[in-house]
Design an enzyme around this catalytic site. Structure first.
Site, PDB file in Angstrom:
ATOM      1  N   SER A 262     -10.760 -78.716  34.301  1.00 38.33           N
ATOM      2  CA  SER A 262     -10.981 -80.070  33.795  1.00 38.33           C
ATOM      3  C   SER A 262     -11.782 -80.893  34.780  1.00 38.33           C
ATOM      4  CB  SER A 262      -9.645 -80.745  33.518  1.00 38.33           C
ATOM      5  OG  SER A 262      -9.092 -81.176  34.745  1.00 38.33           O
ATOM      6  N   LYS A 263     -12.185 -82.060  34.311  1.00 32.96           N
ATOM      7  CA  LYS A 263     -12.983 -82.947  35.149  1.00 32.96           C
ATOM      8  C   LYS A 263     -12.221 -83.331  36.414  1.00 32.96           C
ATOM      9  CE  LYS A 263     -15.583 -84.692  31.311  1.00 32.96           C
ATOM     10  NZ  LYS A 263     -16.399 -85.710  30.752  1.00 32.96           N
ATOM     11  N   ARG A 264     -10.905 -83.425  36.295  1.00 30.64           N
ATOM     12  CA  ARG A 264     -10.107 -83.857  37.437  1.00 30.64           C
ATOM     13  C   ARG A 264      -9.929 -82.755  38.484  1.00 30.64           C
ATOM     14  NH1 ARG A 264      -5.941 -84.585  34.371  1.00 30.64           N
ATOM     15  NH2 ARG A 264      -7.267 -84.889  32.574  1.00 30.64           N
ATOM     16  N   ASP A 265      -9.968 -81.496  38.028  1.00 35.25           N
ATOM     17  CA  ASP A 265      -9.694 -80.388  38.944  1.00 35.25           C
ATOM     18  C   ASP A 265     -10.564 -80.403  40.184  1.00 35.25           C
ATOM     19  OD1 ASP A 265      -7.689 -79.263  37.486  1.00 35.25           O
ATOM     20  OD2 ASP A 265      -9.070 -78.106  36.247  1.00 35.25           O
ATOM     21  N   VAL A 273     -17.147 -80.212  39.972  1.00 37.67           N
ATOM     22  CA  VAL A 273     -17.239 -79.642  38.618  1.00 37.67           C
ATOM     23  C   VAL A 273     -18.430 -80.229  37.866  1.00 37.67           C
ATOM     24  CG1 VAL A 273     -14.808 -79.067  38.314  1.00 37.67           C
ATOM     25  CG2 VAL A 273     -15.593 -81.331  37.710  1.00 37.67           C
TER      26      VAL A 273
END
Ligand code: GLU
Length: 505
Positions: A262-265, A273
């Site tokens: 995900s974008k947060r990872d 990312v």
């Protein structure tokens, strides 16, 4: 004659482009180029509520940085423009009218409150409300109105949406180029909204109409769109249009393999990312990007190409050109691809070794200038050539080579303990005497002379070489000591030896 392959990348400008999106663009590009076809960029901006300032430019800049060029797009008009959906509004009105005329779409007047109530009711019963073949006869739509009633509502300006009328009792045979045959019973589908009262089509309608008008032959996109495939194929059928081929690319998973990347990872796990840095226009928060972190576009391309595809051999290094030759849709994997940041660094190390020396040196010179160090260009090239193998990023050059540009200010404690003994100062003074006598200070000459001298003194090499390295570098690291010595020159070597003697004795 075979029809020309035409594919498209159709992002919605709702934020920065995730690397999964870059991979979708890449696979489309590779497929198009492999088959001498066209690759289009289409901006899907019909959902005004999700529009994000700057996102379209970000998408274009990302593709450009990666070297993924498109043949037709917003700034590259072809025969099928405009390529921004918000500029094609009138087109969609015509096509939704066609579906209304042929009875494949209908007006629905149900208010949000009415639908909410239905949803809650269904929830109470442990089911899920879905607007479709099973209940549309009981809802507030034109299927249950006379034409006079309908016209009245429309002329009164009542809010409506237009829904697709899913066929009842039909089994759809779908085919995905990567996944093979998929069977879907239309009974399980709902009647999706095609058009909203704000005069804008939804993604589903605009996407199909545009793919048809833009003569798209293959739709290559992320797996998250697979559930929409039955609807999309049904819309093609409703229009009586030829259905393009579909290929749904596997998800990109977190390094752990658990769940979608995900974008947060990225920022949580310490790798980008996004291809480029992104500053959220609303919150001002910054997300890191491959470009700003010092990665080469070659690294990102190679890494993304192998996230879900391989050529069937052990080959791991591919540039865009070889990818175009080797890429096959049939070799794309079905299962999710684990993102591997270490592998990415490994690719980066490889591509750093492949960069032209001149380019790396000039980047390094910029870095050095910020430290107010202005070495000679040729000298810097020699340094870079010597130490590049120890680095994956230009930003790592300094730690691997500072001693070519400045004398160490202190000495690594552990190394000093190990290398600097009681009698070392005395030996270093003797070494200075030896070096002073040398006429030639080239690497090989100094090396032969010093090594011979060590031998005639009856010493072990470490006894001299270790403190010499410590004096020149400040620690037990770096390339060949004689390379360093001959690069910085006799005077500097002697001065660093004297400083070490003063400091460490
Ligand atoms: N606009 C959709 C997206 O943002 C495109 C999906 C498709 O390629 O059909 O992913």
């Amino acid at each position: 004659m075979d029809t020309k392959v035409r594919v498209r990348f159709a992002p919605s400008p709702t934020g920065p482009l995730h690397i999964g999106g870059v991979r979708t663009a890449l696979y489309n590009y590779l497929f198009a180029k492999k088959h001498n076809g066209d690759f289009l960029l289409r901006i899907e901006d019909t959902d005004q509520t999700r529009f994000v300032e700057g996102a379209e430019d970000y998408i274009k800049e990302s593709l450009e940085w990666c070297g993924i060029s498109y043949d037709e797009g917003p700034e590259k008009p072809g025969d099928c423009g405009p390529y921004r959906q918000s500029e094609r509004k009138a087109i969609y009105v015509d096509y939704v009218d066609k579906l209304l005329e042929t009875g494949r779409a209908y007006y629905a007047f149900d208010t949000e409150e009415e639908l909410d109530a239905k949803r809650k009711e269904a929830e109470k019963e442990g089911t899920k409300f879905s607007y479709g073949p099973k209940n549309r006869d009981t809802l507030n739509n034109s299927l249950n109105l006379t034409s006079i009633q309908l016209n009245e509502k429309l002329s009164n300006g009542e809010d409506y949406v237009i829904r697709f009328k899913t066929k009842t009792s039909k089994t759809l045979e779908l085919y995905d180029e990567i996944r093979g045959f998929i069977e879907v019973d239309t009974e399980v589908l709902d009647d999706k909204i095609l058009f909203k009262s704000d005069g804008m089509p939804t993604y589903h309608l605009a996407n199909i109409v545009d793919d048809h008008l833009m003569k798209i032959t293959h739709v290559i996109r992320g797996e998250e769109w697979l559930p929409s495939l039955p609807l999309h194929v049904s819309i093609y059928e409703a229009f009586g249009w030829e259905v393009p081929k579909f290929a749904h690319l596997p998800l990109i998973l977190k390094p752990s393999g658990k769940g979608k990347l995900s974008k947060r990872d990225g920022d949580q796990l310490g790798f980008p990312v996004f291809p480029l840095e992104w500053k959220d226009p609303k919150t001002g928060s910054l997300s890191s990007g491959y470009r700003e972190e010092g990665y080469f576009p070659e690294t990102l391309i190679n890494m993304l190409a192998l996230l879900g595809w391989n050529d069937g051999t052990d080959q791991e290094f591919f540039n865009l050109e070889t990818l175009v030759q080797k890429f096959e849709l049939t070799r794309v994997h079905k299962s999710g691809a684990k993102f591997d940041p270490e592998k990415t660094e490994w690719f980066q190390h490889h591509y750093l070794q492949e960069q032209p020396l001149e380019q790396l040196s000039s980047e390094y010179l910029n870095f050095l200038a910020e430290k107010e160090i202005y070495p000679d260009k040729a000298y810097t090239e020699v340094v870079v050539k010597t130490i590049r193998e120890r680095a994956s990023f230009v930003s790592q050059f300094w730690d691997a080579s500072y001693f070519y540009f400045e004398a160490p200010k202190h000495f690594d404690e552990k190394s000093a303990k190990k290398a600097w003994k009681k009698d070392t100062a005395e030996w270093m003074r003797a070494l200075i005497g030896k070096l002073e006598s040398l006429e030639d200070f080239s690497q090989t000459f100094v090396q032969t002379e010093v090594k011979d001298w060590i031998q005639t003194q009856g010493l072990g090499f470490g006894k001299i070489m270790q403190p010499l390295r410590l004096a020149l570098v400040g620690a037990m690291q770096g390339p060949d000591v004689f390379h360093i010595a001959s690069s910085i020159g006799k005077e500097e070597v002697i001065s660093r030896l004297n400083f070490a003697i003063e400091t460490l004795s």
